[in-house]
Design an enzyme around this catalytic site. Structure first.
Site, PDB file in Angstrom:
ATOM      1  N   ASP A   1     -35.486 -65.577  -3.549  1.00 47.08           N
ATOM      2  CA  ASP A   1     -34.072 -65.613  -3.143  1.00 47.08           C
ATOM      3  C   ASP A   1     -33.262 -66.259  -4.271  1.00 47.08           C
ATOM      4  O   ASP A   1     -32.753 -67.381  -4.124  1.00 47.08           O
ATOM      5  CB  ASP A   1     -33.910 -66.385  -1.824  1.00 47.08           C
ATOM      6  CG  ASP A   1     -32.470 -66.361  -1.319  1.00 47.08           C
ATOM      7  OD1 ASP A   1     -31.690 -65.521  -1.793  1.00 47.08           O
ATOM      8  OD2 ASP A   1     -32.135 -67.178  -0.437  1.00 47.08           O
TER       9      ASP A   1
ATOM     10  N   ARG B   1     -35.608 -65.286   9.768  1.00 49.29           N
ATOM     11  CA  ARG B   1     -36.308 -65.141  11.051  1.00 49.29           C
ATOM     12  C   ARG B   1     -37.360 -64.012  10.966  1.00 49.29           C
ATOM     13  O   ARG B   1     -38.410 -64.086  11.574  1.00 49.29           O
ATOM     14  CB  ARG B   1     -35.291 -64.848  12.160  1.00 49.29           C
ATOM     15  CG  ARG B   1     -35.937 -64.773  13.535  1.00 49.29           C
ATOM     16  CD  ARG B   1     -34.945 -64.836  14.660  1.00 49.29           C
ATOM     17  NE  ARG B   1     -33.905 -63.854  14.528  1.00 49.29           N
ATOM     18  CZ  ARG B   1     -32.698 -63.960  15.083  1.00 49.29           C
ATOM     19  NH1 ARG B   1     -32.396 -65.030  15.773  1.00 49.29           N
ATOM     20  NH2 ARG B   1     -31.807 -63.033  14.942  1.00 49.29           N
TER      21      ARG B   1
ATOM     22  N   CYS C   1     -28.239 -61.487  -3.870  1.00 47.91           N
ATOM     23  CA  CYS C   1     -26.912 -61.825  -3.332  1.00 47.91           C
ATOM     24  C   CYS C   1     -25.822 -61.514  -4.354  1.00 47.91           C
ATOM     25  O   CYS C   1     -24.688 -61.967  -4.215  1.00 47.91           O
ATOM     26  CB  CYS C   1     -26.864 -63.302  -2.920  1.00 47.91           C
ATOM     27  SG  CYS C   1     -27.113 -64.435  -4.283  1.00 47.91           S
TER      28      CYS C   1
ATOM     29  N   ASN D   1     -38.366 -74.528 -13.431  1.00 48.96           N
ATOM     30  CA  ASN D   1     -37.679 -73.256 -13.615  1.00 48.96           C
ATOM     31  C   ASN D   1     -38.604 -72.155 -13.103  1.00 48.96           C
ATOM     32  O   ASN D   1     -39.734 -72.007 -13.565  1.00 48.96           O
ATOM     33  CB  ASN D   1     -37.379 -73.058 -15.108  1.00 48.96           C
ATOM     34  CG  ASN D   1     -36.610 -71.774 -15.341  1.00 48.96           C
ATOM     35  OD1 ASN D   1     -36.889 -70.718 -14.746  1.00 48.96           O
ATOM     36  ND2 ASN D   1     -35.628 -71.851 -16.206  1.00 48.96           N
ATOM     37  N   ALA D   2     -38.114 -71.395 -12.134  1.00 47.55           N
ATOM     38  CA  ALA D   2     -38.962 -70.412 -11.456  1.00 47.55           C
ATOM     39  C   ALA D   2     -39.499 -69.346 -12.424  1.00 47.55           C
ATOM     40  O   ALA D   2     -40.657 -68.937 -12.316  1.00 47.55           O
ATOM     41  CB  ALA D   2     -38.168 -69.744 -10.343  1.00 47.55           C
TER      42      ALA D   2
HETATM   43  C1  LIG Z   1     -29.695 -68.486  -3.139  1.00 47.79           C
HETATM   44  S1  LIG Z   1     -30.280 -70.103  -3.295  1.00 47.79           S
HETATM   45  C2  LIG Z   1     -31.697 -70.096  -2.269  1.00 47.79           C
HETATM   46  C3  LIG Z   1     -31.396 -70.298  -0.822  1.00 47.79           C
HETATM   47  C4  LIG Z   1     -32.583 -70.515   0.076  1.00 47.79           C
HETATM   48  N1  LIG Z   1     -33.541 -69.454  -0.015  1.00 47.79           N
HETATM   49  C5  LIG Z   1     -32.137 -70.675   1.521  1.00 47.79           C
HETATM   50  O1  LIG Z   1     -32.274 -69.712   2.297  1.00 47.79           O
HETATM   51  O2  LIG Z   1     -31.624 -71.757   1.857  1.00 47.79           O
HETATM   52  C6  LIG Z   1     -30.918 -70.163  -4.908  1.00 47.79           C
HETATM   53  C7  LIG Z   1     -31.662 -71.443  -5.304  1.00 47.79           C
HETATM   54  O3  LIG Z   1     -32.232 -71.216  -6.583  1.00 47.79           O
HETATM   55  C8  LIG Z   1     -32.194 -72.415  -7.340  1.00 47.79           C
HETATM   56  N2  LIG Z   1     -32.315 -71.968  -8.752  1.00 47.79           N
HETATM   57  C9  LIG Z   1     -31.412 -71.309  -9.500  1.00 47.79           C
HETATM   58  N3  LIG Z   1     -31.930 -70.942 -10.688  1.00 47.79           N
HETATM   59  C10 LIG Z   1     -33.218 -71.396 -10.700  1.00 47.79           C
HETATM   60  C11 LIG Z   1     -34.285 -71.336 -11.628  1.00 47.79           C
HETATM   61  N4  LIG Z   1     -34.132 -70.714 -12.812  1.00 47.79           N
HETATM   62  N5  LIG Z   1     -35.454 -71.900 -11.296  1.00 47.79           N
HETATM   63  C12 LIG Z   1     -35.624 -72.515 -10.103  1.00 47.79           C
HETATM   64  N6  LIG Z   1     -34.652 -72.600  -9.174  1.00 47.79           N
HETATM   65  C13 LIG Z   1     -33.456 -72.053  -9.458  1.00 47.79           C
HETATM   66  C14 LIG Z   1     -30.918 -73.096  -6.934  1.00 47.79           C
HETATM   67  O4  LIG Z   1     -31.031 -74.492  -7.124  1.00 47.79           O
HETATM   68  C15 LIG Z   1     -30.832 -72.687  -5.441  1.00 47.79           C
HETATM   69  O5  LIG Z   1     -31.385 -73.695  -4.647  1.00 47.79           O
END
Ligand SMILES: C[S@@+](CC[C@H](N)C(=O)[O-])C[C@H]1O[C@@H](n2cnc3c(N)ncnc32)[C@H](O)[C@@H]1O
Length: 390
Positions: A292, A206, A332, A271-272
């Site tokens: 995140d 928010r 987290c 992959n981020a």
């Molecule tokens: C903590 S969650 C994000 C939650 C989201 N921001 C929300 O508020 O709903 C982390 C996300 O990162 C993704 N993820 C994990 N490792 C990743 C990577 N190396 N590259 C891209 N996405 C990744 C997972 O699929 C997951 O959806």
């Protein structure tokens, strides 16, 4: 009832912490099977509490109560009603919230999320699993839900000697459950992560509304687009979402379309870490970046790895930000303290020759309670930072 005698009483246990480690136990009287309820006694033989035991875990006993009371439906009803009472005044602008947050609500091993008329439950320990019937009976009585979905999946189950299980255990419902949050429409994906949505980011998300007007934004680790939706609600010009889960992005698309944001977003399945590097190389820049990432460490053993992960991803995000720009960053990982997270961010600012100014700070919403006597209940760190050239 088997009896567990403490070797000695330490300040942590006396101060209300519910975990009794293997090396804190003096002797045991009577036989038990893993997951059974046990009575716990002080070294002087006086009653200390009641909990459940599991020899497979270093946390040998998790206490449920300090009173000599029955652990039955009435016990769970009282605990859940207490949790609900806490949330009544504090949870706003949503019809989805966390009803029970395990140790944070004195119910170790139990998570209950409510999405409108549906409940999603998660049993993370063998002891709580064995009490399932009583838990479900009390939930049915309190909420009269249209359905209860159990989503007991994750590595924690294996450690406890449990197999994964998921499915409707009462009633029935859709795979994607609609709910509202901060005036936006969302979908909890029962086949997705957590209990379907990351409800712990509700208040943090928010906050980004106030910073996104007219901005070109990047939502990294987007899952189903929680931050992206809030950014667009705040008037963002465009948001690019990155996640390596294809399904999460499909649901994100549905959510963003439901809210009327057609043409204002792009979804990238990648992959981020790699993609941020490519953006940097190509000179692609954004006004605002949200990070995140998932938890980078399940225990203190992988703390160093986690620190490296946070440094790397925050560095890459700062590199693709216009200066001045806005970095929205969270962690987290429970074993990474807020102090450590801030130290990592300072290192990032030194390496990128930037200054980071805190515009807003966040954390867990009140339906994910932090209990000061149980430091492990505190896991979410969140900052909105102004990033400028030094
Ligand atoms: C903590 S969650 C994000 C939650 C989201 N921001 C929300 O508020 O709903 C982390 C996300 O990162 C993704 N993820 C994990 N490792 C990743 C990577 N190396 N590259 C891209 N996405 C990744 C997972 O699929 C997951 O959806």
């Amino acid at each position: 009832m088997p009896k567990v005698f403490l070797k000695k009483l330490n300040a942590r246990l006396q101060g209300g912490h519910p975990w009794i480690y293997e090396n804190e136990i003096g002797r045991v009287e009577g036989d038990y099977e893993n997951g059974d309820l046990v009575d716990v006694f002080r070294p002087d033989g006086s009653f200390f509490g009641k909990g459940y035991v599991n020899d497979r875990s270093l946390i040998r006993v998790r206490l449920l109560t300090r009173k000599n009371e029955k652990i039955d439906e009435v016990f769970f009803e009282e605990r859940i009603k207490r949790a609900l009472e806490l949330r009544k005044r504090l949870v706003k602008d949503t019809d989805a919230f966390r009803v029970v947050h395990s140790e944070g609500d004195f119910l170790p091993g139990l998570v209950v999320d409510k999405y409108r008329d549906y409940l999603v439950v998660q049993f993370t320990t063998l002891g709580m699993e064995k009490l399932k019937e009583k838990v479900i009976d009390s939930l049915l009585k309190i909420f009269e839900p249209a359905g209860i979905y159990e989503k007991s999946v994750g590595s924690f189950r294996e450690k406890e000697g449990l197999q994964d299980f998921e499915g409707w255990i009462y009633g029935n419902g859709p795979e994607l459950i609609e709910f509202e949050m901060n005036g936006l429409k969302f979908l909890a994906d029962l086949k997705g992560q957590k209990t379907g949505a990351f409800l712990d980011q509700r208040e943090n998300a928010r906050m980004v509304i106030d910073f996104s007007d007219g901005k070109v934004c990047l939502d990294v680790f987007s899952y189903t687009g929680n931050f992206a939706a809030h950014l667009l609600r705040g008037g963002a010009k465009h948001v690019t979402l990155i996640d390596y889960s294809e399904r999460a992005l499909e649901v994100a698309k549905e959510i963003l379309m439901m809210n009327g944001f057609e043409g204002k977003f792009e979804l990238i399945n990648a992959n981020a870490f790699d993609l941020l590097k490519v953006f940097d190389k190509d000179g692609k820049v954004f006004d605002l970046v949200v990070l995140d990432p998932p938890s980078f460490a399940k225990s203190a053993k992988s703390l160093e790895n986690a620190k490296r992960g946070y440094k790397e991803v925050n560095l890459r995000a700062v590199r693709v930000l216009k200066k001045p720009g806005i970095l929205v960053t969270s962690s987290c990982t429970q074993v990474v303290s807020e102090e450590t997270f801030k130290e990592i961010l300072v290192e990032v600012s030194q390496d990128t020759k930037t200054i980071l100014t805190v515009l807003k700070r966040g954390g867990q919403p009140s339906d994910h309670p932090v209990t000061l006597n149980i430091p492990e209940t505190n896991y979410l760190k969140f900052f909105i930072l102004q990033v400028e050239k030094r």
